[in-house]
Design an enzyme around this catalytic site. Sequence first.
Site, PDB file in Angstrom:
ATOM      1  N   GLY A   1     -13.755   6.224  29.474  1.00 51.59           N
ATOM      2  CA  GLY A   1     -14.673   5.298  28.783  1.00 51.59           C
ATOM      3  C   GLY A   1     -14.086   3.900  28.842  1.00 51.59           C
TER       4      GLY A   1
ATOM      5  N   TYR B   1     -23.796  10.674  14.607  1.00 51.48           N
ATOM      6  CA  TYR B   1     -22.519  10.100  15.046  1.00 51.48           C
ATOM      7  C   TYR B   1     -21.413  10.465  14.049  1.00 51.48           C
ATOM      8  CZ  TYR B   1     -19.212   6.234  16.101  1.00 51.48           C
ATOM      9  OH  TYR B   1     -18.107   5.472  16.412  1.00 51.48           O
TER      10      TYR B   1
ATOM     11  N   GLY C   1     -15.972   0.281  28.420  1.00 50.63           N
ATOM     12  CA  GLY C   1     -16.624  -0.065  27.169  1.00 50.63           C
ATOM     13  C   GLY C   1     -15.912  -1.166  26.402  1.00 50.63           C
ATOM     14  N   GLN C   2     -16.385  -1.389  25.167  1.00 50.81           N
ATOM     15  CA  GLN C   2     -15.865  -2.503  24.355  1.00 50.81           C
ATOM     16  C   GLN C   2     -14.360  -2.354  24.109  1.00 50.81           C
ATOM     17  OE1 GLN C   2     -17.143  -2.754  20.249  1.00 50.81           O
ATOM     18  NE2 GLN C   2     -16.558  -4.905  20.077  1.00 50.81           N
TER      19      GLN C   2
ATOM     20  N   ASP D   1     -17.459  11.764  34.737  1.00 48.51           N
ATOM     21  CA  ASP D   1     -18.244  12.148  33.563  1.00 48.51           C
ATOM     22  C   ASP D   1     -17.362  13.118  32.795  1.00 48.51           C
ATOM     23  OD1 ASP D   1     -19.843  13.365  31.700  1.00 48.51           O
ATOM     24  OD2 ASP D   1     -21.605  13.492  33.003  1.00 48.51           O
TER      25      ASP D   1
ATOM     26  N   ASP E   1     -14.538   5.847  34.123  1.00 46.47           N
ATOM     27  CA  ASP E   1     -15.820   5.717  33.428  1.00 46.47           C
ATOM     28  C   ASP E   1     -16.891   6.324  34.324  1.00 46.47           C
ATOM     29  OD1 ASP E   1     -18.174   4.517  31.926  1.00 46.47           O
ATOM     30  OD2 ASP E   1     -16.548   3.521  30.867  1.00 46.47           O
TER      31      ASP E   1
ATOM     32  N   LYS F   1     -18.112  12.815  14.529  1.00 46.73           N
ATOM     33  CA  LYS F   1     -16.749  12.310  14.322  1.00 46.73           C
ATOM     34  C   LYS F   1     -16.011  13.166  13.291  1.00 46.73           C
ATOM     35  CE  LYS F   1     -16.537   8.824  17.186  1.00 46.73           C
ATOM     36  NZ  LYS F   1     -15.670   8.880  18.361  1.00 46.73           N
TER      37      LYS F   1
HETATM   38  P1  NAD Z   1     -18.690   1.707  24.255  1.00 46.60           P
HETATM   39  O1  NAD Z   1     -20.047   2.278  24.134  1.00 46.60           O
HETATM   40  O2  NAD Z   1     -18.542   0.243  24.383  1.00 46.60           O
HETATM   41  O3  NAD Z   1     -17.923   2.373  25.486  1.00 46.60           O
HETATM   42  C1  NAD Z   1     -17.990   3.739  25.754  1.00 46.60           C
HETATM   43  C2  NAD Z   1     -17.752   3.923  27.229  1.00 46.60           C
HETATM   44  O4  NAD Z   1     -17.817   5.325  27.510  1.00 46.60           O
HETATM   45  C3  NAD Z   1     -18.811   3.243  28.105  1.00 46.60           C
HETATM   46  O5  NAD Z   1     -18.186   2.424  29.080  1.00 46.60           O
HETATM   47  C4  NAD Z   1     -19.551   4.383  28.758  1.00 46.60           C
HETATM   48  O6  NAD Z   1     -19.997   4.114  30.076  1.00 46.60           O
HETATM   49  C5  NAD Z   1     -18.512   5.478  28.757  1.00 46.60           C
HETATM   50  N1  NAD Z   1     -19.106   6.816  28.813  1.00 46.60           N
HETATM   51  C6  NAD Z   1     -20.245   7.235  28.207  1.00 46.60           C
HETATM   52  N2  NAD Z   1     -20.483   8.511  28.537  1.00 46.60           N
HETATM   53  C7  NAD Z   1     -19.472   8.903  29.337  1.00 46.60           C
HETATM   54  C8  NAD Z   1     -19.166  10.121  29.991  1.00 46.60           C
HETATM   55  N3  NAD Z   1     -19.969  11.185  29.902  1.00 46.60           N
HETATM   56  N4  NAD Z   1     -18.032  10.180  30.719  1.00 46.60           N
HETATM   57  C9  NAD Z   1     -17.222   9.097  30.843  1.00 46.60           C
HETATM   58  N5  NAD Z   1     -17.483   7.912  30.267  1.00 46.60           N
HETATM   59  C10 NAD Z   1     -18.588   7.825  29.515  1.00 46.60           C
HETATM   60  O7  NAD Z   1     -17.855   2.254  23.010  1.00 46.60           O
HETATM   61  P2  NAD Z   1     -16.567   1.610  22.325  1.00 46.60           P
HETATM   62  O8  NAD Z   1     -17.043   0.693  21.282  1.00 46.60           O
HETATM   63  O9  NAD Z   1     -15.617   1.154  23.344  1.00 46.60           O
HETATM   64  O10 NAD Z   1     -16.009   2.899  21.563  1.00 46.60           O
HETATM   65  C11 NAD Z   1     -15.074   3.753  22.136  1.00 46.60           C
HETATM   66  C12 NAD Z   1     -14.759   4.847  21.140  1.00 46.60           C
HETATM   67  O11 NAD Z   1     -14.313   4.265  19.907  1.00 46.60           O
HETATM   68  C13 NAD Z   1     -15.946   5.734  20.777  1.00 46.60           C
HETATM   69  O12 NAD Z   1     -15.497   7.046  20.570  1.00 46.60           O
HETATM   70  C14 NAD Z   1     -16.409   5.165  19.456  1.00 46.60           C
HETATM   71  O13 NAD Z   1     -17.042   6.127  18.687  1.00 46.60           O
HETATM   72  C15 NAD Z   1     -15.107   4.731  18.841  1.00 46.60           C
HETATM   73  N6  NAD Z   1     -15.292   3.691  17.840  1.00 46.60           N
HETATM   74  C16 NAD Z   1     -15.701   2.433  18.215  1.00 46.60           C
HETATM   75  C17 NAD Z   1     -15.884   1.462  17.239  1.00 46.60           C
HETATM   76  C18 NAD Z   1     -16.326   0.070  17.595  1.00 46.60           C
HETATM   77  O14 NAD Z   1     -16.622  -0.725  16.690  1.00 46.60           O
HETATM   78  N7  NAD Z   1     -16.381  -0.297  18.870  1.00 46.60           N
HETATM   79  C19 NAD Z   1     -15.657   1.777  15.896  1.00 46.60           C
HETATM   80  C20 NAD Z   1     -15.290   3.069  15.551  1.00 46.60           C
HETATM   81  C21 NAD Z   1     -15.081   4.017  16.539  1.00 46.60           C
HETATM   82  C1  AKB Z   2     -20.727   1.790  15.072  1.00 46.13           C
HETATM   83  O1  AKB Z   2     -21.235   0.874  14.410  1.00 46.13           O
HETATM   84  O2  AKB Z   2     -21.325   2.815  15.431  1.00 46.13           O
HETATM   85  C2  AKB Z   2     -19.262   1.660  15.421  1.00 46.13           C
HETATM   86  C3  AKB Z   2     -18.425   2.355  14.391  1.00 46.13           C
HETATM   87  C4  AKB Z   2     -18.041   1.647  13.171  1.00 46.13           C
HETATM   88  O3  AKB Z   2     -18.097   3.497  14.561  1.00 46.13           O
HETATM   89  N1  AKB Z   2     -18.935   0.289  15.561  1.00 46.13           N
END
Ligand code: NAD
Ligand code: AKB
Length: 313
Positions: A8, A142, A11-12, A52, A34, A146
């Site tokens: 992943g 979600y 992603g962000q 994937d 990714d 989690k």
């Molecule tokens: P994001 O959506 O920006 O990135 C997720 C990445 O996973 C994407 O690049 C997507 O292409 C990839 N992806 C999706 N399905 C896939 C698959 N089947 N196989 C491989 N890659 C795949 O999410 P993020 O914000 O970077 O979050 C990453 C993790 O952190 C997640 O588990 C999210 O729940 C957790 N999280 C994020 C936040 C936040 O604020 N960003 C907060 C709490 C928890």
């Molecule tokens: C969301 O809003 O879904 C995420 C998180 C806090 O898990 N940024």
Amino acid sequence: MKKAIVIGASGQIGTELVVELRKRFGNDSIIASDLGTTVKEALKDGPYEQLDVMDADRLRKIIVTHEVQEVYLLAALLSATAEKNPDFAWKLNMEGLFNVLNLAKEGIVKKVFWPSSIAVFGSNTPSDNTPQYTIMEPSTVYGISKLAGERWCEYYAKQYQVDVRSIRYPGLISYTSLPGGGTTDYAVDIFYSAKKNEKYTCFLKEDTALPMMYMEDAIRATIDLMEAPAEDIKIRSSYNLGGISCTPTEIYAAIKQERPSFEIEYNPDFRQKIADSWPSSIDDSHAQSDWGWKGEFDLEKMVKIMLENVLEH
Ligand code: NAD
Ligand code: AKB
């Protein structure tokens, strides 16, 4: 030589995590992966594998071929996107985790990072300074995925001695990569409007307090947790992490200090209900005492950096 994979990675969080891990451990040590076949510019300095994570055979092949010891599993659907596709969100969020945990159970992978979220809490949880151990009744698919993931992580740690580590991230604020469909995304979007001198329409109510964190703090916490001695990691479900607790109005006011003509309006949508079920602030004393966590960014510092950098990257 350390070999780790970030799943992943586009992603962000993944984009910044890969860059920081490569800085610390060397470009060749960190494999980005990714869904996409084309590699993001920021990830081009080292190896990349299209994957994937639900494809268990390909995952195993990549891990074995590269002799990967550590997995950072970031692939998931976030809160707002997951509500639109609950079946698929449950499938991706759980299957990805099991595929990785099972490789660790076999001893092929030595250490796993898997992020949880403040979404594991629900409206019956004490909202202010939410404790590590408390009522957890999430109302989103979600949050349910989690919380289930946290229980499985702890189960694999206790039953199979899997070294799995986790953080309940707050909403993350960053400028390198756009957020991927969460409820806290407004706290990033608002900076793009401010920078473009456009009025911002916020999808949450003005007084909705949520825990937030600047990305640099989150990346440091993640790597610190992964590098901490195993005996210091007392919690194998997931650690609370605090950060900056703030409302849309407070972020707006901080931006307005720097951009006096910036305007906002509020038009709450389905994400308001999700936000209302989440805590407003988090007690992270266990992370502080177990592995030395300490945040460095407050609201003012974060706003300045965001305004300087958003749209420049
Ligand atoms: P994001 O959506 O920006 O990135 C997720 C990445 O996973 C994407 O690049 C997507 O292409 C990839 N992806 C999706 N399905 C896939 C698959 N089947 N196989 C491989 N890659 C795949 O999410 P993020 O914000 O970077 O979050 C990453 C993790 O952190 C997640 O588990 C999210 O729940 C957790 N999280 C994020 C936040 C936040 O604020 N960003 C907060 C709490 C928890
Ligand atoms: C969301 O809003 O879904 C995420 C998180 C806090 O898990 N940024």
